[in-house]
Design a protein around this motif. Structure first.
Motif, PDB file in Angstrom:
ATOM      1  N   THR A 180      46.239  12.910   7.107  1.00  0.00           N
ATOM      2  CA  THR A 180      46.410  11.554   6.580  1.00  0.00           C
ATOM      3  C   THR A 180      47.751  10.943   6.972  1.00  0.00           C
ATOM      4  O   THR A 180      47.898   9.719   7.006  1.00  0.00           O
ATOM      5  N   GLN A 181      48.753  11.787   7.272  1.00  0.00           N
ATOM      6  CA  GLN A 181      50.067  11.286   7.699  1.00  0.00           C
ATOM      7  C   GLN A 181      50.303  11.564   9.189  1.00  0.00           C
ATOM      8  O   GLN A 181      51.438  11.611   9.642  1.00  0.00           O
ATOM      9  N   TYR A 182      49.237  11.690   9.932  1.00  0.00           N
ATOM     10  CA  TYR A 182      49.292  12.052  11.355  1.00  0.00           C
ATOM     11  C   TYR A 182      50.051  10.985  12.144  1.00  0.00           C
ATOM     12  O   TYR A 182      49.811   9.779  12.001  1.00  0.00           O
ATOM     13  N   ASP A 183      50.967  11.419  12.999  1.00  0.00           N
ATOM     14  CA  ASP A 183      51.791  10.507  13.794  1.00  0.00           C
ATOM     15  C   ASP A 183      51.211  10.409  15.208  1.00  0.00           C
ATOM     16  O   ASP A 183      51.431  11.279  16.052  1.00  0.00           O
ATOM     17  N   PHE A 184      50.460   9.335  15.462  1.00  0.00           N
ATOM     18  CA  PHE A 184      49.809   9.166  16.757  1.00  0.00           C
ATOM     19  C   PHE A 184      50.809   8.941  17.878  1.00  0.00           C
ATOM     20  O   PHE A 184      50.565   9.318  19.018  1.00  0.00           O
ATOM     21  N   THR A 185      51.942   8.337  17.559  1.00  0.00           N
ATOM     22  CA  THR A 185      52.958   8.098  18.584  1.00  0.00           C
ATOM     23  C   THR A 185      53.510   9.420  19.101  1.00  0.00           C
ATOM     24  O   THR A 185      53.613   9.640  20.312  1.00  0.00           O
ATOM     25  N   LEU A 186      53.872  10.310  18.186  1.00  0.00           N
ATOM     26  CA  LEU A 186      54.394  11.609  18.605  1.00  0.00           C
ATOM     27  C   LEU A 186      53.322  12.461  19.275  1.00  0.00           C
ATOM     28  O   LEU A 186      53.632  13.271  20.159  1.00  0.00           O
ATOM     29  N   ALA A 187      52.066  12.275  18.875  1.00  0.00           N
ATOM     30  CA  ALA A 187      50.978  13.062  19.474  1.00  0.00           C
ATOM     31  C   ALA A 187      50.696  12.631  20.905  1.00  0.00           C
ATOM     32  O   ALA A 187      50.216  13.430  21.713  1.00  0.00           O
ATOM     33  N   GLY A 188      50.981  11.366  21.240  1.00  0.00           N
ATOM     34  CA  GLY A 188      50.865  10.948  22.628  1.00  0.00           C
ATOM     35  C   GLY A 188      49.746   9.990  22.949  1.00  0.00           C
ATOM     36  O   GLY A 188      49.722   9.400  24.030  1.00  0.00           O
ATOM     37  N   GLU A 189      48.778   9.804  22.039  1.00  0.00           N
ATOM     38  CA  GLU A 189      47.667   8.874  22.269  1.00  0.00           C
ATOM     39  C   GLU A 189      47.211   8.275  20.951  1.00  0.00           C
ATOM     40  O   GLU A 189      47.341   8.915  19.894  1.00  0.00           O
ATOM     41  N   PRO A 190      46.634   7.074  20.971  1.00  0.00           N
ATOM     42  CA  PRO A 190      46.206   6.427  19.732  1.00  0.00           C
ATOM     43  C   PRO A 190      44.773   6.753  19.326  1.00  0.00           C
ATOM     44  O   PRO A 190      44.338   6.365  18.238  1.00  0.00           O
ATOM     45  N   HIS A 191      44.022   7.471  20.158  1.00  0.00           N
ATOM     46  CA  HIS A 191      42.581   7.620  19.948  1.00  0.00           C
ATOM     47  C   HIS A 191      42.279   8.593  18.807  1.00  0.00           C
ATOM     48  O   HIS A 191      42.749   9.724  18.808  1.00  0.00           O
ATOM     49  N   ARG A 192      41.453   8.125  17.867  1.00  0.00           N
ATOM     50  CA  ARG A 192      41.071   8.944  16.717  1.00  0.00           C
ATOM     51  C   ARG A 192      39.567   9.227  16.748  1.00  0.00           C
ATOM     52  O   ARG A 192      38.849   8.766  17.635  1.00  0.00           O
ATOM     53  N   TRP A 193      39.110   9.960  15.756  1.00  0.00           N
ATOM     54  CA  TRP A 193      37.718  10.431  15.656  1.00  0.00           C
ATOM     55  C   TRP A 193      36.723   9.307  15.876  1.00  0.00           C
ATOM     56  O   TRP A 193      35.760   9.445  16.648  1.00  0.00           O
ATOM     57  N   SER A 194      36.948   8.175  15.235  1.00  0.00           N
ATOM     58  CA  SER A 194      35.999   7.062  15.302  1.00  0.00           C
ATOM     59  C   SER A 194      36.017   6.335  16.643  1.00  0.00           C
ATOM     60  O   SER A 194      35.129   5.524  16.925  1.00  0.00           O
ATOM     61  N   ASP A 195      37.000   6.629  17.499  1.00  0.00           N
ATOM     62  CA  ASP A 195      37.092   5.966  18.803  1.00  0.00           C
ATOM     63  C   ASP A 195      36.219   6.627  19.865  1.00  0.00           C
ATOM     64  O   ASP A 195      36.066   6.082  20.962  1.00  0.00           O
ATOM     65  N   TYR A 196      35.683   7.795  19.553  1.00  0.00           N
ATOM     66  CA  TYR A 196      34.860   8.520  20.519  1.00  0.00           C
ATOM     67  C   TYR A 196      33.379   8.362  20.168  1.00  0.00           C
ATOM     68  O   TYR A 196      33.000   8.437  18.998  1.00  0.00           O
ATOM     69  N   THR A 197      32.556   8.121  21.176  1.00  0.00           N
ATOM     70  CA  THR A 197      31.125   7.941  20.974  1.00  0.00           C
ATOM     71  C   THR A 197      30.359   9.088  21.624  1.00  0.00           C
ATOM     72  O   THR A 197      30.776   9.628  22.666  1.00  0.00           O
ATOM     73  N   ILE A 198      29.242   9.457  21.007  1.00  0.00           N
ATOM     74  CA  ILE A 198      28.430  10.555  21.529  1.00  0.00           C
ATOM     75  C   ILE A 198      27.915  10.183  22.925  1.00  0.00           C
ATOM     76  O   ILE A 198      27.484   9.061  23.174  1.00  0.00           O
ATOM     77  N   ASN A 199      28.008  11.140  23.828  1.00  0.00           N
ATOM     78  CA  ASN A 199      27.647  11.049  25.252  1.00  0.00           C
ATOM     79  C   ASN A 199      28.727  10.383  26.098  1.00  0.00           C
ATOM     80  O   ASN A 199      28.570  10.279  27.326  1.00  0.00           O
TER      81      ASN A 199
END
Length: 342
Positions: A180-199
Motif C-alpha cells: 500500500t506504500q509502494y514507491d513506484f519511482t524507486l521501483a523504476g516503472e509506474p505500471h501496476r497490476w491493473s495496467d496489465y491485460t490478459i494476453n
C-alpha cells in the motif's frame, strides 16, 4: 572404489527419497555475485529500505538464488549423468530466504519412464528446499533424462499427474507483505497490476551475450556439477551446454524492462528448456500475461506470466513452428506467478 560415478537411470526407484549433501549458508556475497552475473534490478531484492517499507524484515535474496541453490544440491544425485533437464511443474516459494539462512535439499522420485532406445530414461522428482529451522522454503517438480549404464530391465512406467498451474489459492504470500506504500519511482516503472491485460505481450528489448567465463562462474557458484556444463568432452560437438538456470536468471533480469514491479516469484507453473544454448549466443526475452489474481495481502496482486528466452535474430514473439514444436530460436519457456502492487 571411493569415487562416485553418480546415479544412472537404473539406480532410481519409485518412492525413493534422497537427502542431498551439502548444506549451504547464503550471505550477501551471493546477492553481489548474482547481480554481477545478471542485470538484476528489482527493488525488493536490492534495497533493505525498500523492502522494509513493503512490510518485510529486510531485503530477501532473489527468489532464483534460493532456486539455484536448492537445485544445485540435487545435481550430484539426480542429474550428474543427465542428457538434458526437461521441465518443471508445481513449484512454490514458501518463505523468503535472507542472508544467513542455511539451505539443504531433499528429493523424492515420483515417476520413471524408460526411453524406447533402452539407453536412457526420464526421472521425475519432487525437490524441497529446507532452511536451518526445518522450514520448507521451496518445493517443485522437475524431470530429467538420465543415461543408463547397465542393461537392466525397464521399470514399470509411472508418469505423475501434475497440475497445469498452481492455483491462486495455493500461492504463499510472505508474512507482512504490504504494497500500500509502494514507491513506484524507486521501483523504476509506474505500471501496476491493473495496467496489465490478459494476453498482452511485452518485448523486453534488451539482450545479453553469454560468455564461457560467466557461465562457468554461475555453475560453480550454484555448485551445479552436471558433466554437460563442465566437461567439453562429454558432448560429441565438444561444446559445454549452458546451464538452464543461467538462462532463467538472464531472462528474468531482462524482464525488468516492462515488468519492474513484478517483484516476487511465488510459483512455477511449468517450464521447458526448449533448445540448447552455448557461449556466444545472445539471449533476449519477451513475456505474455496469462492471468491475474487478487490476494489477501494489502495492495498485493498476483500476475501469471509466460517468460520466453530466445536467441538473437528470432522472429518477434516466436514460440512454436508450424509443426507445433518449439521454434529453433526458443531457449526457455517459463510459466510463473509473481506478486505486483495493485
Amino acid at each position: 572404489m571411493k569415487t562416485n560415478l553418480g546415479r544412472f537411470f537404473e539406480d532410481y526407484t519409485l518412492g525413493q527419497t534422497i537427502h542431498h549433501a551439502v548444506p549451504r549458508t547464503l550471505a550477501e556475497g551471493e546477492r553481489a555475485l548474482y547481480h554481477a552475473l545478471y542485470p538484476a534490478r528489482h527493488a525488493l531484492y536490492s534495497s533493505d529500505d525498500f523492502a522494509t517499507h513493503c512490510g518485510l524484515e529486510g531485503s530477501p535474496l532473489d527468489d532464483l538464488i534460493a532456486f539455484h541453490t536448492v537445485f544445485g544440491k540435487t545435481v550430484p544425485d539426480i542429474s550428474l549423468n543427465a542428457v538434458a533437464n526437461l521441465g518443471y511443474a508445481d513449484g512454490r516459494w514458501l518463505a523468503p530466504v535472507y542472508p544467513g539462512d542455511t539451505l539443504r535439499s531433499q528429493s523424492t522420485v515420483i515417476g520413471l519412464k524408460q526411453n524406447s532406445n533402452g539407453q536412457s530414461g526420464v526421472v521425475y522428482v519432487r525437490t524441497t528446499g529446507i532452511n536451518q529451522r526445518d522450514e520448507a522454503v521451496l518445493d517443485y517438480v522437475r524431470w530429467v533424462m538420465v543415461r543408463k549404464l547397465r542393461d537392466t530391465p525397464a521399470p514399470e512406467t509411472h508418469i505423475p499427474d501434475l497440475p497445469d498451474v498452481v492455483t491462486p489459492n495455493r500461492l504463499v504470500i510472505p508474512e507482512g507483505l504490504d504494497f500500500t506504500q509502494y514507491d513506484f519511482t524507486l521501483a523504476g516503472e509506474p505500471h501496476r497490476w491493473s495496467d496489465y491485460t490478459i494476453n498482452e505481450q511485452i518485448d523486453h528489448i534488451d539482450g545479453v551475450t553469454i560468455s564461457e567465463a560467466e557461465h562457468m562462474l554461475a555453475t560453480r557458484l550454484w555448485q551445479n556439477t552436471a558433466k554437460v556444463h563442465f566437461d567439453a568432452t562429454n558432448r560429441d560437438d565438444g561444446r559445454r551446454l549452458i546451464y538452464g538456470g543461467h538462462i532463467i536468471s538472464l531472462a528474468r533480469a531482462l524482464s525488468f524492462n516492462g515488468l519492474a514491479n513484478a517483484q516476487m516469484i511465488v510459483a512455477l507453473n511449468a517450464g521447458a528448456h526448449a533448445n540448447p544454448c552455448f557461449a556466444g549466443d545472445t539471449v533476449r526475452a519477451w513475456s505474455q500475461v496469462l492471468d491475474r489474481a487478487d490476494t489477501d495481502a494489502p495492495g498485493v496482486g498476483a500476475i501469471r506470466l509466460r517468460l520466453v528466452a530466445v536467441k538473437h535474430g528470432a522472429k518477434p514473439f516466436a514460440l512454436r513452428a508450424d509443426d507445433g514444436k518449439y521454434d529453433p530460436s526458443v531457449l526457455l519457456d517459463l510459466d510463473y506467478w509473481a506478486l505486483i502492487p495493485k
